[in-house]
Design an enzyme around this catalytic site. Structure first.
Site, PDB file in Angstrom:
ATOM      1  N   SER A 218       2.179   0.666   6.634  1.00 39.23           N
ATOM      2  CA  SER A 218       1.088  -0.191   7.059  1.00 39.23           C
ATOM      3  C   SER A 218       1.223  -1.608   7.398  1.00 39.23           C
ATOM      4  CB  SER A 218      -0.167   0.232   6.035  1.00 39.23           C
ATOM      5  OG  SER A 218      -0.113  -0.692   5.032  1.00 39.23           O
ATOM      6  N   THR A 219       0.275  -2.154   8.045  1.00 37.28           N
ATOM      7  CA  THR A 219       0.461  -3.680   8.326  1.00 37.28           C
ATOM      8  C   THR A 219      -0.566  -4.332   7.241  1.00 37.28           C
ATOM      9  OG1 THR A 219       1.129  -3.215  10.620  1.00 37.28           O
ATOM     10  CG2 THR A 219       0.469  -5.479   9.978  1.00 37.28           C
ATOM     11  N   HIS A 220      -0.331  -3.907   6.060  1.00 35.28           N
ATOM     12  CA  HIS A 220      -1.193  -4.311   4.973  1.00 35.28           C
ATOM     13  C   HIS A 220      -0.401  -5.082   3.847  1.00 35.28           C
ATOM     14  CE1 HIS A 220      -3.880  -0.661   6.436  1.00 35.28           C
ATOM     15  NE2 HIS A 220      -3.764  -1.651   7.269  1.00 35.28           N
ATOM     16  N   PRO A 221       0.461  -5.900   4.192  1.00 35.64           N
ATOM     17  CA  PRO A 221       0.749  -6.952   3.017  1.00 35.64           C
ATOM     18  C   PRO A 221      -0.147  -7.832   2.392  1.00 35.64           C
ATOM     19  CG  PRO A 221       2.451  -6.967   4.793  1.00 35.64           C
ATOM     20  CD  PRO A 221       1.148  -6.294   5.504  1.00 35.64           C
TER      21      PRO A 221
ATOM     22  N   GLN B 162       0.866  -1.315   0.061  1.00 34.37           N
ATOM     23  CA  GLN B 162      -0.053  -0.096   0.064  1.00 34.37           C
ATOM     24  C   GLN B 162       0.968   1.305   0.100  1.00 34.37           C
ATOM     25  OE1 GLN B 162      -2.956   0.198   3.344  1.00 34.37           O
ATOM     26  NE2 GLN B 162      -4.396  -0.583   1.374  1.00 34.37           N
TER      27      GLN B 162
END
Lengths: 589, 285
Positions: free
Chosen positions: A515-518, A345
């Site tokens: 962000s922790t959105h891999p 992201q």
């Protein structure tokens, strides 16, 4: 010698959000579920009861996965050497009961139709040549319409807070008028905002944009959930992301699905249990999982059904590590597709500055009090004359600013980061210092993928997962355009001094938090030849293994994944409950 | 077969049986959680019960502490009327951190191979065990990659810093004028100080991060004496709550520390454990 347990209906790898959701559905229908969680147990009482310790939780990452035991490696491009992320940077996955949804920011979104049918929409509107070279963009096998009822049930279960912008086709100002139609209003009103958010909203409205408050999984008022549990409204305490909520205002497995599952008496979570691999039999079906307890003793938990419910990257890794004669390259990997379509992201603050004399009270609140505009999100704006596809949400300065996490980034007008001038300047400006931020999408490419690292191992001797990822031209052009839009808004908001303007996308680096959105790596699809799972997360080549979470996303929109992860999990849980057990050899359709 | 760390109805029922026996007698309330256990399950050691005494060192030698104190006094300068890092006792924060943790104070993967920077563009190097070559322009993108833990970095770095000062200005850091001390720190920040292990710019960043933490962390950790850091930026510390009105208009709350912040509902029973521990399904209101 491994300890073998009694066979259960369902075993989950990980004891976080999707495990608890699955357990809530399946245990209530009479199934026995065991979850294996690598971390420890924690509850609102007592573990979150007194936890506003900034150093411990924000700087020392008390709720996160212990990197000393395992981490992830990264390199920008194929063929380059990879190095481990040795300390926390780009993303912060958690461990412990409830997983990352204990410390999440609770930013809650529904994806748009054009996020789901990304490929066909863009090809139809702009032609296939508009899509960037080397891409692996796919349509999801499910669309907004099919997911809407599940999004709504999640909203009802957690009491999400917001204002509808599109209620059954009626557009409502003050909500997100770009969202897809929702069948119901949010259960709770939108959260409050801070003075920076209010300024952003006034300014963007005057500019002709459509500001709205971040929709949230945090309660804006005291609320009783559908099962009678009373939860407090948000205290705006300023210790939200990276902390557990001590009053249950922030939705988590602890507030919602865990009690429901435990109440049945058929759910068990085993703590400090690290899964090594899923075992398969000669027929290629999973037979259960092998795990190690805190003392290093190996265990085998047999089960009918195996659910991979850990963090995205760990689910992909588990598939790759679960090798057998039937699956020599890992479960789901018979066509070499596990690890493909890794995306992330675009989270940046292109512009920041000072509004002298104005206090924004930035240390209060949480990360759901921002005002957003979706006018430049996704394909909400015409790209015909632009040289890129996609977009980003644009938003105001979040709350919950802690001294420890912010003073280090502060510099004077002349760029000085310490000394008497710096101290004086910081003193005057700390709470007047803010910017405009973007949260943008990430497209998949052939040279962006996950696989096993050739050099680095975890504490159990298994190879770490390697990320091969860098920004591409489309990302740079998208960022360049959005940075200018942010600058326009920032200037219109009347900042007296610009402390930072980054017009060009910096190289991706793994040490600053984004962000922790891999996402991706085990993507869902309608074509067995082009994806790892069907729309339920059921692995095509192993029908008794399902994957949950963001590993299923073919590409990542510019919005937090949890809302969609929850809706997809609800859909999958229902299908498993109602249909899978009746025909466990079959693929669900 | 369940182990100690499992949650299951059966185990919690057993615990309840034991607990009820305790309640029936005059044992302690099993639902009351002692304060020291509240964060015991979180990763890492608990904060100290009392802030460590200022200027009594557990890790640093007297000489090391004086150097770090002098560095701190330049990074965030102060006077008695306008206190800074020295007055805030930042050096005690740093000393406590280095003494309390065996190495890192945050989760850290510290296994080989460690990178060595090169000018060319090396390949994957499978099978590398001790070292792995990485292009020098790409290496910074990987973040922290040192094999030196903080304790070693300070132990090695401080004498090397003094050697540099002596070479350049004829005296150790603490013997220099403030102006020369600033010049030295600027050189360190640029990476321009002729030593390695630790690299001077890495060492500078570590010092800066640690000094800032020593000024702005909760006083229970040893620094931020008299809330010097928080008063500087008008920050009221960890409060329990703010009203929407405060969020919009500001607060009149006085600064407080973690020790002033009482736990919510101390002794409150875990409603989920309690529910299951009852042995029967509770009626939901």
């Amino acid at each position: 010698m491994a300890v073998t347990h009694k066979k259960v209906d369902v075993v989950t790898v990980g004891g976080g959000a999707t495990a608890a959701m699955m357990a809530a559905f399946l245990c209530e229908a009479g199934h026995e579920v065991v979850s294996l969680e690598q971390g420890d147990k924690r509850w609102t009482y007592p573990e979150f009861a007194h936890n506003h310790d900034s150093l411990r939780y924000s700087q020392r990452y008390a709720m996160m996965i212990d990197l000393a035991k395992h981490t992830w490696t990264w390199r920008p491009r194929p063929g380059m050497p990879s190095l481990p992320m040795r300390q926390y940077g780009s993303f912060h996955p958690g461990q412990g009961l409830g997983g990352s949804m204990v410390h999440w920011s609770a930013q809650l979104w529904r994806f748009k139709d054009t996020d789901f049918n990304y490929r066909s929409h863009h090809v139809e509107r702009y032609g296939a040549d508009k899509l960037p070279e080397g891409h692996r963009i796919r349509d999801w096998p499910v669309g907004y319409g099919e997911l809407e009822p599940y999004y709504t049930r999640v909203d009802r279960d957690i009491g999400s807070s917001g204002r509808a912008g599109n209620l059954r086709g009626r557009l409502i100002e003050g909500g997100n008028v770009f969202e897809e139609p929702r069948s119901e209003e949010y259960p709770n009103p939108e959260l409050e905002t801070n003075p920076h958010g209010a300024l952003f909203a006034r300014t963007t409205r005057d500019m002709g944009y459509h500001p709205f408050t971040q929709p949230s999984g945090i309660l804006s008022r005291a609320w009783t959930d559908p099962r009678g549990r009373q939860r407090s409204g948000c205290l705006y305490c300023g210790f939200c992301t990276r902390f557990g909520c001590e009053v249950d205002a922030k939705s988590s497995p602890q507030t919602t699905w865990l009690p429901w599952a435990l109440e049945t008496g058929r759910y068990e979570v085993r703590m400090n249990s690290r899964v090594l691999r899923v075992e398969t039999g000669p027929d290629g079906r999973a037979t259960g999982v092998t795990y190690v307890d805190a003392r290093g003793t190996e265990h085998f938990q047999p089960a009918e059904l195996v659910l991979l419910t850990a963090f995205t990257l760990e689910n992909v890794r588990t598939l790759l590590l679960s090798k057998s004669r039937a699956h020599p390259d890992g479960i789901g990997n018979d066509r070499g597709l596990v690890g493909k379509n890794y995306t992330y992201q675009l989270f940046y603050q292109p512009v920041a500055g000072i509004w002298p004399g104005q206090d924004f009270n930035l240390y209060m609140g949480n990360t759901s009090i921002m005002k957003f505009i979706y006018d430049f999100y996704g394909d909400n704006f015409d790209h015909s004359d632009l040289d890129f596809v996609g977009g980003a949400g644009i938003y105001s300065e979040p709350g919950e600013r802690e001294p420890l996490g912010s003073v280090g980034d502060y510099a004077t007008v002349s760029g000085k980061r310490w000394g008497a001038d710096w101290k004086r300047s910081l003193s005057a400006e700390w709470d007047s210092w803010a910017g405009v931020r973007i949260q943008g999408e990430s497209l998949p490419y052939e040279d962006q993928f996950l696989d096993l690292d050739p050099n680095y191992k975890d504490a159990w001797g298994l190879p770490l997962l390697r990320l091969t990822f860098d920004w591409h031209d489309n990302d740079r052009k998208l960022y360049r355009y959005l940075a200018q839009r942010c600058l326009e808004i920032f200037k219109a908001m009347g900042a007296k001094r610009t402390t930072k303007f980054i017009p060009e996308l910096p190289d991706y680096e793994i040490h600053n938090y984004k962000s922790t959105h891999p996402t991706g790596g085990a993507i869902m699809g309608s074509d067995e030849g082009d994806s790892v799972t069907n729309k339920y997360g059921q692995v095509w080549d192993t029908p008794n293994v399902f994957v949950t979470g963001a590993a299923l996303f073919p590409q990542n929109p510019g919005a937090n994944p949890t809302g969609t992860v929850a809706a997809v999990t609800y859909m999958a849980a229902e299908a498993i409950r109602d249909r899978w057990f009746k025909a466990p050899e079959e693929l669900l359709d | 077969m369940t182990n100690d760390s499992s949650l299951s109805r059966r185990r919690l029922l057993q615990a309840a049986a034991a607990a009820s026996a305790g309640l029936a007698g005059c044992g302690p309330d099993p639902h009351a959680v002692p304060a020291e256990d509240i964060e015991a399950t979180a990763f890492g050691p608990l904060p100290p019960q009392e802030p460590p005494l200022c200027r009594l060192y557990a890790f640093f030698t007297q000489e090391e502490a004086e150097t770090v104190d002098a560095i701190a006094a330049r990074l965030v300068p102060g006077t008695p009327d306008d206190p800074g890092a020295r007055e805030a006792c930042a050096v005690t924060f740093i000393d406590t951190k280095l003494a309390q943790f065996t190495d890192y104070d945050q989760p850290t993967y510290d296994h080989a191979p460690f990178p060595v920077e090169v000018d060319d563009e090396p390949g994957e190097q499978p099978g590398a065990t001790k070292e792995i070559r990485v292009n020098k322009d790409v290496l910074p993108r990987h973040g922290f990659q040192s094999s030196l833990d903080p304790q070693a970095a300070y132990r090695n770095g401080l004498p090397k810093l003094d050697e540099y000062c002596t070479r350049r200005f004829g005296g150790r850091f603490t013997a220099l004028t403030e102006r020369r001390q600033d010049t030295v720190l600027e050189a360190l920040e640029r990476g321009d100080a002729g030593f390695d292990d630790p690299a001077p710019d890495d060492f500078f960043e570590m010092l800066r991060d640690d000094v800032l933490a020593g000024v702005f962390a909760d006083p229970t950790y040893g620094g931020n004496r008299d809330l010097i850091g928080w008063r500087l930026i008008d920050y009221p510390g960890p409060q329990r709550a703010y009203t929407p009105r405060e969020l919009r208009r500001g607060t009149a709350k006085r600064p407080q520390t973690l020790r002033d912040l009482h736990p919510t509902h101390p002794g409150h029973p875990n409603p989920d454990a309690l529910h299951v521990m009852s042995g029967t399904r509770q009626e939901r209101r």
